[in-house]
Design an enzyme around this catalytic site. Structure first.
Site, mmCIF file in Angstrom:
data_model
loop_
_atom_site.group_PDB
_atom_site.id
_atom_site.type_symbol
_atom_site.label_atom_id
_atom_site.label_comp_id
_atom_site.label_asym_id
_atom_site.label_seq_id
_atom_site.Cartn_x
_atom_site.Cartn_y
_atom_site.Cartn_z
ATOM 1 N N LYS A 180 32.094 36.483 -12.094
ATOM 2 C CA LYS A 180 32.840 35.871 -13.200
ATOM 3 C C LYS A 180 32.742 34.354 -13.153
ATOM 4 O O LYS A 180 32.707 33.705 -14.182
ATOM 5 C CB LYS A 180 34.316 36.257 -13.092
ATOM 6 N N ARG A 228 30.017 48.269 -5.950
ATOM 7 C CA ARG A 228 30.007 47.586 -7.236
ATOM 8 C C ARG A 228 28.588 47.604 -7.812
ATOM 9 O O ARG A 228 27.610 47.779 -7.103
ATOM 10 C CB ARG A 228 30.521 46.162 -7.101
ATOM 11 N N GLU A 245 41.636 41.329 -13.814
ATOM 12 C CA GLU A 245 42.372 40.076 -13.828
ATOM 13 C C GLU A 245 41.945 39.344 -15.100
ATOM 14 O O GLU A 245 40.745 39.172 -15.338
ATOM 15 C CB GLU A 245 42.001 39.234 -12.590
HETATM 16 P P1 ATP Z 1 37.435 38.448 -9.452
HETATM 17 O O1 ATP Z 1 38.399 39.352 -8.748
HETATM 18 O O2 ATP Z 1 36.538 37.687 -8.555
HETATM 19 O O3 ATP Z 1 38.022 37.624 -10.529
HETATM 20 P P2 ATP Z 1 36.238 40.876 -10.352
HETATM 21 O O4 ATP Z 1 34.868 41.005 -10.932
HETATM 22 O O5 ATP Z 1 36.608 41.643 -9.158
HETATM 23 O O6 ATP Z 1 36.411 39.351 -10.194
HETATM 24 P P3 ATP Z 1 38.528 42.021 -11.658
HETATM 25 O O7 ATP Z 1 39.112 41.641 -12.953
HETATM 26 O O8 ATP Z 1 39.363 41.902 -10.450
HETATM 27 O O9 ATP Z 1 37.216 41.165 -11.512
HETATM 28 O O10 ATP Z 1 37.919 43.487 -11.758
HETATM 29 C C1 ATP Z 1 38.589 44.562 -12.338
HETATM 30 C C2 ATP Z 1 38.053 45.842 -11.778
HETATM 31 O O11 ATP Z 1 36.675 45.957 -12.020
HETATM 32 C C3 ATP Z 1 38.253 45.903 -10.278
HETATM 33 O O12 ATP Z 1 38.724 47.193 -9.942
HETATM 34 C C4 ATP Z 1 36.892 45.653 -9.727
HETATM 35 O O13 ATP Z 1 36.730 46.289 -8.501
HETATM 36 C C5 ATP Z 1 35.978 46.225 -10.813
HETATM 37 N N1 ATP Z 1 34.696 45.550 -10.813
HETATM 38 C C6 ATP Z 1 34.469 44.218 -10.875
HETATM 39 N N2 ATP Z 1 33.159 43.955 -10.789
HETATM 40 C C7 ATP Z 1 32.522 45.141 -10.677
HETATM 41 C C8 ATP Z 1 31.154 45.534 -10.548
HETATM 42 N N3 ATP Z 1 30.179 44.651 -10.509
HETATM 43 N N4 ATP Z 1 30.888 46.864 -10.448
HETATM 44 C C9 ATP Z 1 31.878 47.761 -10.494
HETATM 45 N N5 ATP Z 1 33.170 47.472 -10.610
HETATM 46 C C10 ATP Z 1 33.503 46.168 -10.702
#
Ligand code: ATP
Ligand code: MG
Length: 557
Positions: free
Chosen positions: A272, A262, A37
């Site tokens: 984030k 994760r 995102e």
């Molecule tokens: P949010 O959804 O709260 O804004 P997010 O960290 O999930 O934050 P995204 O942009 O949705 O951010 O993440 C993109 C991809 O990265 C998703 O598939 C998510 O599952 C993966 N991802 C995010 N954080 C991690 C992490 N700490 N370890 C592994 N994969 C991650």
């Protein structure tokens, strides 16, 4: 792969994929996606997901899309989109011409919603947010059906169109899937799939007054793109029944959602929201502050793409949440830079040394190996002269017994140069040592030493007349405790390490001028460093990536 070649054990995702390939599922194709995102910069956790998704596509001769999950216009913008693209590229991955946006599918997603209404599986709910939340029930109690649940298809179509046309206020209505208010899975209790938002979108402008919810947009975007394996983090496991339900109702191509744990790292925050807070409240200079766990921060700090990819490989993928020691990430960069980074002489805490028997005004060019791990990197010339700087810490007036560096009457080797002997110690009024007078042995030149002397210590130095001055930023871990976000009483900001950035003036050999911004080098005996982008024609700015060894293991916290 030949049978004699050693195979790494497959992880659970690879096992699933290989099973699918064996069964010729999806025409034996593997297609993944990385779906950020654009509401912040990518961090090391995302790097794990990028390496996994693009890595699987590479391994199985498939494709991986870059898809921006841009369904929350208030928080998203083009700066984030651009940073994400450059970070994925920098990590070494290529999405070809498959740069997609959920917003490209807004029209299709809307049509799918119409279809869901038409088959009687979605309805417009006029309840207020409080009413909705009350009717949702709890983990132990079932939900309550909304009074709007039994609206006719015609009425729902009519109202949903009005939602789309902006005829209703924000928050006044939602479109819900009609599933089961008594389901033990809260995500199946008639989840919202569209909400009204009168917000400009960075790509679709003012075209839309309604925006799809994550669960609606995500699975359908996967389906539209022909993604075969939709890999996401564990918190989405409870969303999977909804993911499947939506695709089943609409009878469209059905990707397989697979969840993995994760990445969590010690001494680091990866949310984030918290990273954004660090930036907006100026606890760090920017998203790419070298102390940030963002990909851009790590890059500026001097991490190489290979070190991050190797780290991702080492940690692997698991089905259960855990926490990885940040020392493993630091180890990965040391391992890579030890092989890759050329050596440079730099003195961080200078102590002046005058070599009394060396001719005034003379400069000798000595040859120094660029990288002992890579002979092909050759040698460079290092100027030597009468006045040099050594590290303050390499001299002790009253040394303990096994001290092999410089002390009164003792000898030490200057790396790539001569053996010197300390003849006199000069102090200022306060008693601090400010200069050493030494003599050198003309026969002890490195590479052609005929002095017959055996000295145990070798120290680094730079020629005072030839040295460049630089601002060195000694970076360390941003937080001083293992789990800064895990303390119930204290805010994570209270655990910021006050010594995470220490700025010093240093003297560096003149060859530093030949390095490019971002290019890593090892200051002999001190650690890995690189030139910061703030370097200008008259000011060198150097970032420390990591020290040569892990000193945190020994520190008492
Ligand atoms: P949010 O959804 O709260 O804004 P997010 O960290 O999930 O934050 P995204 O942009 O949705 O951010 O993440 C993109 C991809 O990265 C998703 O598939 C998510 O599952 C993966 N991802 C995010 N954080 C991690 C992490 N700490 N370890 C592994 N994969 C991650
Ligand atoms: Mg997310």
């Amino acid at each position: 792969m030949s049978t004699t070649e050693e195979k790494a054990p497959l992880n659970f995702i690879e096992i699933k994929i290989e099973e699918d390939l064996k069964n010729h599922k999806n025409d034996s194709k593997v297609h993944t996606r990385f779906p950020p995102e654009p509401n912040g910069y990518l961090h090391i956790g995302h790097a794990k997901s990028i390496c996994l998704n693009f890595g699987l596509a590479q391994k199985y001769n498939g494709l991986c899309n870059l898809r921006f999950d841009d369904t929350n216009p208030e928080k998203e913008n083009i700066e984030y989109v651009n940073s994400i693209k450059s970070d994925v590229k920098w990590l070494g991955f290529d999405w070809g011409d498959r740069e997609f946006y959920a917003s490209d599918y807004f029209e299709k997603l809307y049509e799918y919603a119409i279809k869901l209404i038409q088959i009687g599986k979605a309805y417009v709910d006029d309840s207020t947010a409080e009413e909705l939340s009350r009717m949702r029930g709890t983990t132990t109690e079932p939900g309550i059906e909304s009074p709007f649940r039994s609206r006719s298809v015609e009425e729902n179509l009519e109202l949903f169109k009005k939602m789309k046309n902006g005829e209703f206020e924000e928050g006044s209505r939602i479109l819900r899937a009609k599933i089961d208010m008594a389901s033990p899975n809260i995500h199946l209790r008639d989840p919202a799939i569209y909400r009204i938002k009168k917000v400009k979108h960075h790509r679709t402008g003012d075209d839309w007054f309604i925006y799809p919810m994550y669960d609606w947009a995500h699975g359908l975007s996967d389906s539209i793109e022909g993604v075969t394996h939709s890999i996401c983090t564990l918190e989405f496991e409870v969303h999977r029944p909804l993911y499947d339900w939506i695709l089943d109702q609409l009878e469209v191509f059905h990707p397989q959602q697979i969840e993995f744990a994760r990445l969590n790292l010690t001494y680091t925050v990866l949310s984030k929201r918290k990273l954004l807070q660090l930036v907006t409240e100026k606890h760090v200079s920017s998203w790419d502050d070298p102390r940030m766990p963002t990909i851009s921060g790590l890059r500026r700090r001097g991490y190489s793409p290979a070190s991050i990819r190797n780290f991702a490989k080492k940690i692997g993928v698991a089905k259960r949440d855990g926490i990885i020691d940040v020392a493993l990430l630091e180890h990965s960069v040391r391992e890579d830079l030890n092989k890759e980074a050329n050596r440079v002489m730099g003195v961080l805490n200078p102590l002046k040394v005058t070599i009394t028997n060396y001719s005034e005004g003379k400069t000798e060019m000595l040859s120094a190996k660029n990288n002992p791990e890579k002979e092909e990197r050759g040698e460079r010339e290092l100027p030597f002269s009468k006045v040099i700087y050594i590290e303050k810490g390499d001299f002790m007036e009253n040394p303990p017994r096994k001290y092999f560096r410089l002390s009164p009457e003792k000898e030490v080797r200057l790396k790539f140069a001569y053996i010197i002997k300390c003849e006199e110690v000069i102090k200022d009024k306060s008693g601090e040592v400010v200069e050493l007078k030494c003599t050198y042995d003309i026969n002890s030149k490195s590479g052609s030493d005929t002095s017959g002397k055996k000295v145990k210590g070798t120290i680094h130095w730079v020629s005072a007349a030839h040295a460049e001055t630089a601002e060195v930023r000694l970076y360390d871990r941003l937080f001083s405790v293992e789990d800064p976000a895990g303390n119930k009483e204290k805010d994570f900001l209270e655990f910021i390490n006050p010594d995470s950035k220490v700025v010093q003036k240093a003297f560096v050999e003149p060859g530093i001028k030949n390095f490019n911004i971002g290019e890593s080098f090892q200051f002999e005996r001190l650690g890995y460093f690189c030139l910061d982008p703030e370097t200008s024609a008259n000011q060198l700015v150097i970032n420390r990536t990591v020290t040569l060894r892990d000193s945190w293991g020994k520190k008492k916290n």
